[in-house]
Design a protein around this motif. Structure first.
Motif, PDB file in Angstrom:
ATOM      1  N   ALA A 111     -54.328  27.812 -33.585  1.00  0.00           N
ATOM      2  CA  ALA A 111     -53.913  27.014 -34.742  1.00  0.00           C
ATOM      3  C   ALA A 111     -52.625  27.579 -35.337  1.00  0.00           C
ATOM      4  O   ALA A 111     -52.471  28.797 -35.464  1.00  0.00           O
ATOM      5  N   THR A 112     -51.706  26.699 -35.702  1.00  0.00           N
ATOM      6  CA  THR A 112     -50.489  27.069 -36.420  1.00  0.00           C
ATOM      7  C   THR A 112     -50.283  26.081 -37.564  1.00  0.00           C
ATOM      8  O   THR A 112     -50.958  25.039 -37.639  1.00  0.00           O
ATOM      9  N   ARG A 113     -49.363  26.390 -38.447  1.00  0.00           N
ATOM     10  CA  ARG A 113     -49.001  25.429 -39.477  1.00  0.00           C
ATOM     11  C   ARG A 113     -48.227  24.284 -38.832  1.00  0.00           C
ATOM     12  O   ARG A 113     -47.653  24.412 -37.751  1.00  0.00           O
ATOM     13  N   HIS A 114     -48.218  23.157 -39.507  1.00  0.00           N
ATOM     14  CA  HIS A 114     -47.512  21.990 -38.976  1.00  0.00           C
ATOM     15  C   HIS A 114     -46.009  22.127 -39.173  1.00  0.00           C
ATOM     16  O   HIS A 114     -45.537  22.736 -40.138  1.00  0.00           O
ATOM     17  N   GLN A 115     -45.286  21.544 -38.244  1.00  0.00           N
ATOM     18  CA  GLN A 115     -43.832  21.492 -38.350  1.00  0.00           C
ATOM     19  C   GLN A 115     -43.432  20.290 -39.196  1.00  0.00           C
ATOM     20  O   GLN A 115     -43.946  19.191 -39.014  1.00  0.00           O
ATOM     21  N   LEU A 116     -42.521  20.513 -40.129  1.00  0.00           N
ATOM     22  CA  LEU A 116     -41.922  19.430 -40.903  1.00  0.00           C
ATOM     23  C   LEU A 116     -40.545  19.898 -41.317  1.00  0.00           C
ATOM     24  O   LEU A 116     -40.391  20.665 -42.262  1.00  0.00           O
ATOM     25  N   ASP A 117     -39.537  19.476 -40.585  1.00  0.00           N
ATOM     26  CA  ASP A 117     -38.171  19.873 -40.869  1.00  0.00           C
ATOM     27  C   ASP A 117     -37.238  18.731 -40.504  1.00  0.00           C
ATOM     28  O   ASP A 117     -37.682  17.598 -40.262  1.00  0.00           O
ATOM     29  N   ILE A 131     -48.361  23.777 -45.982  1.00  0.00           N
ATOM     30  CA  ILE A 131     -49.180  24.966 -45.724  1.00  0.00           C
ATOM     31  C   ILE A 131     -50.634  24.708 -46.123  1.00  0.00           C
ATOM     32  O   ILE A 131     -51.572  25.027 -45.381  1.00  0.00           O
ATOM     33  N   ARG A 132     -50.832  24.128 -47.299  1.00  0.00           N
ATOM     34  CA  ARG A 132     -52.185  23.841 -47.754  1.00  0.00           C
ATOM     35  C   ARG A 132     -52.867  22.835 -46.829  1.00  0.00           C
ATOM     36  O   ARG A 132     -54.051  22.999 -46.473  1.00  0.00           O
ATOM     37  N   TYR A 133     -52.157  21.807 -46.427  1.00  0.00           N
ATOM     38  CA  TYR A 133     -52.711  20.808 -45.516  1.00  0.00           C
ATOM     39  C   TYR A 133     -53.051  21.429 -44.164  1.00  0.00           C
ATOM     40  O   TYR A 133     -54.109  21.141 -43.578  1.00  0.00           O
ATOM     41  N   SER A 134     -52.178  22.325 -43.669  1.00  0.00           N
ATOM     42  CA  SER A 134     -52.408  22.948 -42.368  1.00  0.00           C
ATOM     43  C   SER A 134     -53.635  23.839 -42.370  1.00  0.00           C
ATOM     44  O   SER A 134     -54.239  24.067 -41.314  1.00  0.00           O
ATOM     45  N   GLN A 135     -54.007  24.375 -43.525  1.00  0.00           N
ATOM     46  CA  GLN A 135     -55.214  25.187 -43.594  1.00  0.00           C
ATOM     47  C   GLN A 135     -56.472  24.349 -43.355  1.00  0.00           C
ATOM     48  O   GLN A 135     -57.488  24.872 -42.902  1.00  0.00           O
ATOM     49  N   TYR A 136     -56.405  23.065 -43.670  1.00  0.00           N
ATOM     50  CA  TYR A 136     -57.537  22.166 -43.458  1.00  0.00           C
ATOM     51  C   TYR A 136     -57.424  21.436 -42.114  1.00  0.00           C
ATOM     52  O   TYR A 136     -58.442  21.160 -41.474  1.00  0.00           O
ATOM     53  N   TYR A 137     -56.218  21.101 -41.715  1.00  0.00           N
ATOM     54  CA  TYR A 137     -55.995  20.309 -40.505  1.00  0.00           C
ATOM     55  C   TYR A 137     -54.811  20.936 -39.762  1.00  0.00           C
ATOM     56  O   TYR A 137     -53.692  20.443 -39.825  1.00  0.00           O
ATOM     57  N   PRO A 138     -55.028  22.053 -39.072  1.00  0.00           N
ATOM     58  CA  PRO A 138     -53.901  22.776 -38.461  1.00  0.00           C
ATOM     59  C   PRO A 138     -53.336  22.051 -37.250  1.00  0.00           C
ATOM     60  O   PRO A 138     -53.968  21.147 -36.686  1.00  0.00           O
ATOM     61  N   ASN A 139     -52.168  22.476 -36.861  1.00  0.00           N
ATOM     62  CA  ASN A 139     -51.574  22.016 -35.620  1.00  0.00           C
ATOM     63  C   ASN A 139     -52.153  22.856 -34.485  1.00  0.00           C
ATOM     64  O   ASN A 139     -52.044  24.083 -34.492  1.00  0.00           O
ATOM     65  N   ILE A 140     -52.804  22.221 -33.516  1.00  0.00           N
ATOM     66  CA  ILE A 140     -53.475  22.925 -32.431  1.00  0.00           C
ATOM     67  C   ILE A 140     -52.605  22.884 -31.176  1.00  0.00           C
ATOM     68  O   ILE A 140     -52.232  21.809 -30.704  1.00  0.00           O
ATOM     69  N   GLY A 141     -52.265  24.059 -30.681  1.00  0.00           N
ATOM     70  CA  GLY A 141     -51.567  24.179 -29.411  1.00  0.00           C
ATOM     71  C   GLY A 141     -52.426  24.976 -28.442  1.00  0.00           C
ATOM     72  O   GLY A 141     -53.488  25.483 -28.795  1.00  0.00           O
ATOM     73  N   TYR A 142     -51.966  25.089 -27.209  1.00  0.00           N
ATOM     74  CA  TYR A 142     -52.709  25.913 -26.265  1.00  0.00           C
ATOM     75  C   TYR A 142     -51.739  26.653 -25.356  1.00  0.00           C
ATOM     76  O   TYR A 142     -50.572  26.267 -25.195  1.00  0.00           O
ATOM     77  N   TYR A 182     -43.427  29.314 -35.917  1.00  0.00           N
ATOM     78  CA  TYR A 182     -44.766  28.922 -36.356  1.00  0.00           C
ATOM     79  C   TYR A 182     -45.788  29.831 -35.672  1.00  0.00           C
ATOM     80  O   TYR A 182     -46.345  29.475 -34.638  1.00  0.00           O
ATOM     81  N   PRO A 183     -46.025  31.022 -36.217  1.00  0.00           N
ATOM     82  CA  PRO A 183     -46.906  31.994 -35.550  1.00  0.00           C
ATOM     83  C   PRO A 183     -48.353  31.524 -35.516  1.00  0.00           C
ATOM     84  O   PRO A 183     -48.765  30.627 -36.252  1.00  0.00           O
ATOM     85  N   VAL A 184     -49.119  32.178 -34.653  1.00  0.00           N
ATOM     86  CA  VAL A 184     -50.539  31.855 -34.491  1.00  0.00           C
ATOM     87  C   VAL A 184     -51.292  32.291 -35.740  1.00  0.00           C
ATOM     88  O   VAL A 184     -51.177  33.429 -36.186  1.00  0.00           O
ATOM     89  N   TRP A 185     -52.085  31.386 -36.316  1.00  0.00           N
ATOM     90  CA  TRP A 185     -52.925  31.700 -37.470  1.00  0.00           C
ATOM     91  C   TRP A 185     -54.288  32.211 -37.034  1.00  0.00           C
ATOM     92  O   TRP A 185     -54.772  33.221 -37.518  1.00  0.00           O
ATOM     93  N   TRP A 186     -54.928  31.492 -36.125  1.00  0.00           N
ATOM     94  CA  TRP A 186     -56.224  31.928 -35.626  1.00  0.00           C
ATOM     95  C   TRP A 186     -56.471  31.262 -34.272  1.00  0.00           C
ATOM     96  O   TRP A 186     -55.773  30.310 -33.888  1.00  0.00           O
ATOM     97  N   ILE A 187     -57.464  31.771 -33.544  1.00  0.00           N
ATOM     98  CA  ILE A 187     -57.854  31.205 -32.248  1.00  0.00           C
ATOM     99  C   ILE A 187     -58.901  30.131 -32.491  1.00  0.00           C
ATOM    100  O   ILE A 187     -59.887  30.341 -33.189  1.00  0.00           O
ATOM    101  N   GLU A 188     -58.697  28.965 -31.903  1.00  0.00           N
ATOM    102  CA  GLU A 188     -59.590  27.832 -32.102  1.00  0.00           C
ATOM    103  C   GLU A 188     -60.722  27.815 -31.065  1.00  0.00           C
ATOM    104  O   GLU A 188     -61.888  27.704 -31.413  1.00  0.00           O
ATOM    105  N   ARG A 189     -60.390  27.888 -29.792  1.00  0.00           N
ATOM    106  CA  ARG A 189     -61.389  27.880 -28.731  1.00  0.00           C
ATOM    107  C   ARG A 189     -60.768  28.444 -27.465  1.00  0.00           C
ATOM    108  O   ARG A 189     -59.532  28.461 -27.312  1.00  0.00           O
ATOM    109  N   ILE A 190     -61.616  28.898 -26.557  1.00  0.00           N
ATOM    110  CA  ILE A 190     -61.154  29.526 -25.319  1.00  0.00           C
ATOM    111  C   ILE A 190     -61.972  28.967 -24.160  1.00  0.00           C
ATOM    112  O   ILE A 190     -63.211  28.934 -24.224  1.00  0.00           O
ATOM    113  N   ILE A 191     -61.284  28.530 -23.112  1.00  0.00           N
ATOM    114  CA  ILE A 191     -61.924  28.075 -21.881  1.00  0.00           C
ATOM    115  C   ILE A 191     -61.663  29.122 -20.803  1.00  0.00           C
ATOM    116  O   ILE A 191     -60.503  29.460 -20.522  1.00  0.00           O
ATOM    117  N   TYR A 192     -62.748  29.647 -20.218  1.00  0.00           N
ATOM    118  CA  TYR A 192     -62.609  30.674 -19.179  1.00  0.00           C
ATOM    119  C   TYR A 192     -63.814  30.578 -18.240  1.00  0.00           C
ATOM    120  O   TYR A 192     -64.948  30.497 -18.717  1.00  0.00           O
TER     121      TYR A 192
END
Length: 388
Positions: free
Chosen positions: A286-292, A38-49, A71-81
């Motif tokens: 951005a979401t947290r990284h998966q590790l399972d 969780i702490r690592y993902s706050q600095y280097y999140p997993n980016i999906g689109y 892995y819910p959405v934490w914040w919006i990184e960028r938008i192309i429109y």
């Protein structure tokens, strides 16, 4: 790399080998690993689109559905429109295909549904109407009259865009979710024999819900946006249909702003608002990284950082019960026993690892910020470039 690999590496770093006298249980280490991720993902999140359709005259939209509900959405990184040129997409196949049951396959007895989509250089259309067929146990399905795509671009003369293939989708027995069955790499094949059991479809991608078969715009247009905002159209939250109910005129919101549905607002001028729901915007989130146990999205380069952070949190948790220290001196023999150095040594070791962990986190954040800022611009883009 999965959770077990990280846990084994963590035990080695903590000098806690397997055996009956382990300091940390597996549950304790997994919790420490989870905190480090969780702490690592706050600095280097997993980016999906996610590709989303526009709404008529709408700026505000709900957060996209994440790639994994866990892995819910934490914040919006960028938008192309807009993602593609207006009107350049292909219509989905207007009719379904024909399906007849057979034998000698791996299909279980029951009802199946089929659909087809068109593939272009830009993306894929939404599915055709579904075709249902019932088969016996160990059966097969013969598909025929598979629709062919248009031979001409949607906007002739504007850009190269043609149907280069088709995707066939099928449900599992008795199901309703269309999953990818196979890809036809041409625009001429009209038949296919389906003998695949349901097990082969497990984990396959579902049919698209957004038509992305248009011509991709280049260079892409990133848009400014505001999160958790609903400033321009109304003072109520998003409706179930995705609109706010005033300018979009699709429904009305229930409850105060973003109380139930997190939203974002594109900073568009009135002239740039979408006219209908055929335009597509690509939302990076951005979401947290998966590790399972099934795998991980953490890059191999940062594996040591997860182990380092997990060892920090594990040592912090273990240091608490070791704080039962004492200082005792025998009155007769004048023997002095003092174990207060043990917790002090733990605290110093924890502080050293925390410093290492935070330093490495800052390094990867700087690397990520530098990579995000290093974008090549092909000249200045005029303010009204979209209308030129």
């Amino acid at each position: 790399m999965n959770l077990l690999d990280i846990e084994n590496a963590l035990r080695l770093d903590l000098f806690d080998p397997a055996g009956p006298n382990q300091r940390w249980s597996s549950a304790d280490l997994e919790r420490a690993i989870d905190k480090a991720v969780i702490r690592y993902s706050q600095y280097y999140p997993n980016i999906g689109y996610c590709d989303m359709n526009t709404r008529p005259y709408q700026r505000t939209y709900p957060y996209p559905q994440p790639w994994n509900p866990a892995y819910p959405v934490w914040w919006i990184e960028r938008i192309i429109y807009p993602l593609q040129a207006y009107g350049s997409y292909f219509q989905p196949p207007p009719g379904g295909l024909s399906a007849s049951p057979g034998s000698g396959g791996g299909l279980s007895a029951g009802l199946y549904q089929y659909a087809v989509t068109f593939l272009s250089e830009g993306g894929e259309t939404t599915p055709s109407p579904v075709t249902s067929v019932s088969v016996a146990n160990n059966g097969s399905v013969s598909l025929s009259n598979i629709p062919l795509g248009p031979t001409q671009p949607a906007l002739p003369g504007s850009a190269l865009n043609s149907v280069i293939g088709r995707n066939l989708y099928r449900t599992q027995v008795g199901g309703s979710t269309l999953l990818l069955l196979t890809t036809l790499g041409d625009n001429s094949t009209t038949s296919y024999l389906d003998t695949a059991p349901d097990s082969l479809l497990t984990g396959r991608p579902p049919a698209p819900t957004v038509n992305t078969s248009g011509v991709m715009l280049w260079p892409p247009r990133e848009r400014d946006f505001a999160e958790y905002s609903n400033l321009f159209e109304s003072s109520t939250a998003l409706a179930a249909g995705g609109n706010l109910g005033l300018q979009g005129n699709v429904g009305s919101g229930q409850g105060p702003l973003a109380s139930q549905t997190p939203s974002f607002t594109l900073k568009l001028s009135s002239a740039e608002l979408p006219r209908d729901n055929t335009l597509v915007m690509r939302v990076f989130y951005a979401t947290r990284h998966q590790l399972d146990a099934s795998g991980s999205t953490v890059p191999e380069l940062h594996r040591d950082l997860i182990v380092l952070g997990a060892s920090l949190y594990a040592m912090e948790a273990y240091q608490v019960p070791t704080n039962d220290n004492f200082s005792f001196q025998d009155g007769e023999l004048h023997d002095h026993l003092d174990d207060s150095m043990i917790p002090r040594a733990w605290q110093e070791a924890i502080a050293a690892r925390r410093s290492q962990f935070e330093t490495r986190l800052q390094e990867i954040r700087n690397q990520r910020d530098f990579a995000s800022a290093a974008r090549v611009q092909w000249g200045d883009i005029p303010a009204r470039w979209a209308r030129l």
